[in-house]
Design a protein around this motif. Structure first.
Motif, short mmCIF file in Angstrom:
data_model
loop_
_atom_site.label_atom_id
_atom_site.label_comp_id
_atom_site.label_asym_id
_atom_site.label_seq_id
_atom_site.Cartn_x
_atom_site.Cartn_y
_atom_site.Cartn_z
N ILE A 177 0.81 -1.22 0.00
CA ILE A 177 0.00 0.00 0.00
C ILE A 177 0.85 1.28 0.00
O ILE A 177 0.56 2.18 -0.76
CB ILE A 177 -1.02 0.00 1.16
CG1 ILE A 177 -2.10 -1.05 0.86
CG2 ILE A 177 -1.66 1.36 1.35
CD1 ILE A 177 -3.17 -1.17 1.93
N PRO A 178 1.93 1.36 0.81
CA PRO A 178 2.70 2.61 0.75
C PRO A 178 3.23 2.91 -0.66
O PRO A 178 3.19 4.06 -1.10
CB PRO A 178 3.85 2.38 1.73
CG PRO A 178 3.29 1.39 2.70
CD PRO A 178 2.42 0.48 1.88
N ALA A 179 3.68 1.88 -1.37
CA ALA A 179 4.18 2.12 -2.73
C ALA A 179 3.03 2.52 -3.65
O ALA A 179 3.18 3.44 -4.47
CB ALA A 179 4.88 0.87 -3.25
N LEU A 180 1.89 1.86 -3.52
CA LEU A 180 0.75 2.21 -4.36
C LEU A 180 0.24 3.62 -4.02
O LEU A 180 -0.18 4.36 -4.91
CB LEU A 180 -0.39 1.19 -4.16
CG LEU A 180 -0.04 -0.24 -4.57
CD1 LEU A 180 -1.15 -1.19 -4.17
CD2 LEU A 180 0.22 -0.33 -6.06
N ALA A 181 0.31 3.96 -2.73
CA ALA A 181 -0.14 5.29 -2.33
C ALA A 181 0.81 6.35 -2.88
O ALA A 181 0.39 7.45 -3.23
CB ALA A 181 -0.22 5.39 -0.81
N ALA A 182 2.10 6.00 -2.96
CA ALA A 182 3.06 6.94 -3.54
C ALA A 182 2.70 7.21 -5.00
O ALA A 182 2.85 8.33 -5.50
CB ALA A 182 4.47 6.40 -3.44
N LEU A 183 2.18 6.19 -5.65
CA LEU A 183 1.74 6.34 -7.04
C LEU A 183 0.60 7.35 -7.13
O LEU A 183 0.43 8.04 -8.14
CB LEU A 183 1.29 4.97 -7.56
CG LEU A 183 0.91 4.83 -9.02
CD1 LEU A 183 2.10 5.12 -9.90
CD2 LEU A 183 0.41 3.42 -9.30
N LEU A 184 -0.19 7.43 -6.07
CA LEU A 184 -1.30 8.40 -6.04
C LEU A 184 -0.83 9.79 -5.63
O LEU A 184 -1.60 10.73 -5.65
CB LEU A 184 -2.37 7.94 -5.04
CG LEU A 184 -3.05 6.60 -5.28
CD1 LEU A 184 -3.95 6.26 -4.11
CD2 LEU A 184 -3.86 6.64 -6.57
N GLY A 185 0.43 9.88 -5.21
CA GLY A 185 0.94 11.18 -4.78
C GLY A 185 0.77 11.46 -3.30
O GLY A 185 0.84 12.61 -2.87
N ALA A 186 0.55 10.41 -2.51
CA ALA A 186 0.36 10.60 -1.07
C ALA A 186 1.68 10.98 -0.39
O ALA A 186 2.74 10.51 -0.79
CB ALA A 186 -0.19 9.33 -0.44
N ARG A 187 1.57 11.83 0.65
CA ARG A 187 2.75 12.12 1.47
C ARG A 187 2.84 11.06 2.54
O ARG A 187 1.90 10.86 3.31
CB ARG A 187 2.62 13.49 2.12
CG ARG A 187 2.44 14.61 1.12
CD ARG A 187 2.38 15.94 1.87
NE ARG A 187 2.09 17.02 0.96
CZ ARG A 187 1.03 17.82 1.08
NH1 ARG A 187 0.17 17.65 2.06
NH2 ARG A 187 0.84 18.80 0.22
N ILE A 188 3.99 10.40 2.61
CA ILE A 188 4.12 9.20 3.44
C ILE A 188 5.17 9.38 4.52
O ILE A 188 6.23 9.95 4.26
CB ILE A 188 4.50 8.00 2.54
CG1 ILE A 188 3.39 7.77 1.53
CG2 ILE A 188 4.75 6.75 3.37
CD1 ILE A 188 3.79 6.85 0.41
N THR A 189 4.87 8.88 5.72
CA THR A 189 5.90 8.85 6.75
C THR A 189 5.70 7.61 7.61
O THR A 189 4.74 6.88 7.42
CB THR A 189 5.87 10.12 7.62
OG1 THR A 189 7.02 10.11 8.47
CG2 THR A 189 4.62 10.18 8.48
N GLU A 190 6.62 7.37 8.54
CA GLU A 190 6.45 6.22 9.42
C GLU A 190 6.77 6.60 10.86
O GLU A 190 7.51 7.55 11.10
CB GLU A 190 7.33 5.05 8.97
CG GLU A 190 8.82 5.33 9.05
CD GLU A 190 9.67 4.15 8.61
OE1 GLU A 190 9.12 3.05 8.40
OE2 GLU A 190 10.89 4.33 8.48
N ILE A 191 6.19 5.87 11.80
CA ILE A 191 6.54 6.06 13.21
C ILE A 191 6.72 4.69 13.86
O ILE A 191 6.05 3.73 13.47
CB ILE A 191 5.46 6.85 13.99
CG1 ILE A 191 4.09 6.19 13.86
CG2 ILE A 191 5.39 8.29 13.54
CD1 ILE A 191 3.02 6.86 14.72
N PRO A 192 7.64 4.59 14.82
CA PRO A 192 7.81 3.31 15.51
C PRO A 192 6.56 3.00 16.32
O PRO A 192 5.95 3.91 16.89
CB PRO A 192 8.99 3.56 16.45
CG PRO A 192 9.63 4.81 15.97
CD PRO A 192 8.58 5.61 15.29
#
Ligand code: UDP
Ligand code: MG
Length: 311
Positions: A177-192
């Motif tokens: 999903i994060p890669a597919l969301a990047a395809l949509l132009g989503a701003r992505i981050t992560e937290i522990p």
């Protein structure tokens, strides 16, 4: 509606009451409107009965029950389709994810991110069978898709509504999903996030999933790079192959015409012809793919872009 929590459930009867208690405690303390969507993915134990009992007590709960086991991705997709919240969470039903992490996800979303992914920094699963393959898979997925997060496999993620409503999930693609969301132009981050060992029931996955992930990676890479221009993908090797084949045939014709050399003894001739054929095949494949892409976008009236805002 502010928050939706989507939870795929496959034979998790013992975990569900505890999970509900913990979720309820966190969500009701947020003072926001919320819903919890459980998707029973064809459980064969008492999960559905347990869920129905929970729903009787609390009408924040929505239930969906599949006719059979369709897999975690399908269950997530069904939950996402149902979700009405502006911010949508997904998490596992087995208590390995911790609901008390939810407020920290909300903070990140408020900072302006569209997708916040959990990172199980201290993952409580078998080291050799689960953690090592997952490490390698994460590294590979990051390299190939260019979306470098530590833990694709963590289900606990928060999304803005527009992201999930535009995702198309197939097969076992929820891990990407994060890669597919990047395809949509989503701003992505992560937290522990916190992660607990499985208390009840059993994991539904083993080592074989790593290999499937690698196959899926090919699909995702193709979608990311070429889904709107497949001829570029197939055409370049096609052109190259045709060109080399053409040069070989030209060279052989030259030998035949000017030096009268017998071509029946020359295996190179076969190679030349083969390369031309392969090239033509590749280019035709690319053209057919172009047609399919157009049919796909036009029948669904799906634009080739997504607009974040207009003023
Ligand atoms: N799950 C599901 N359908 C399946 C397999 C799993 O809905 O076919 C759910 C399962 O009930 C759990 C989540 O997906 O809530 C993650 O599964 P699991 O905990 O077995 O995966 P792991 O944490 O071991 O990677
Ligand atoms: Mg689990």
């Amino acid at each position: 509606m502010n928050i939706s929590v989507v939870i795929p459930v496959y034979n998790e009867e013992e975990s569900l009451p505890l999970l509900y208690e913990r979720l309820h405690a966190v969500l009701s303390s947020l003072k926001k409107e919320y819903e919890i969507i459980f998707v029973d993915d064809g459980s064969t134990d008492k999960s559905w009965e347990v869920l129905c009992r929970l729903k009787e007590k609390d009408d924040h709960i929505k239930l969906i029950r599949f006719t059979r086991n369709f897999g975690q991705t399908a269950a997530m997709a069904a939950g996402f389709a149902e979700a009405e919240g502006e911010i949508v969470f997904a998490m596992d039903a087995d208590l390995q994810n911790d609901p008390t992490d939810i407020p920290r996800f909300l903070e990140k979303i408020e900072e302006g991110y569209d997708l916040v992914s959990g990172w199980r920094k201290h993952r409580q699963d078998a080291a050799l069978k689960r953690k090592l393959p997952s490490r390698i898979a994460n590294w590979l997925i990051g390299r190939i898709t260019g979306v470098k997060i530590h833990d694709y496999g963590c289900s606990l993620k928060a999304y803005r509504k527009w992201v999930i409503k535009n995702l198309r999930l197939y097969g076992e693609m929820h891990r990407f999903i994060p890669a597919l969301a990047a395809l949509l132009g989503a701003r992505i981050t992560e937290i522990p996030v916190r992660h607990h060992p499985r208390q009840f029931g059993q994991t539904k996955y083993g080592l074989s999933r790593t290999f499937k992930v690698i196959l899926d990676l090919i699909t995702v890479k193709f979608l990311l790079s070429y889904s709107t221009k497949p001829l570029h993908f197939f055409g370049l090797p096609g052109l190259l192959s045709s060109f080399i084949g053409f040069c070989i045939c030209l060279y052989l014709s030259f030998l035949k015409l000017f030096y009268h050399i017998q071509l029946s003894q020359r295996p190179l001739l076969l190679l030349g012809i083969l390369l031309i054929f392969i090239g033509v095949q590749f280019i035709s494949l690319g053209l057919i793919a172009e047609l399919i892409i157009r049919a796909y976008h036009e029948t669904q009236e799906k634009p080739i872009y997504l607009i974040r805002e207009k003023r």
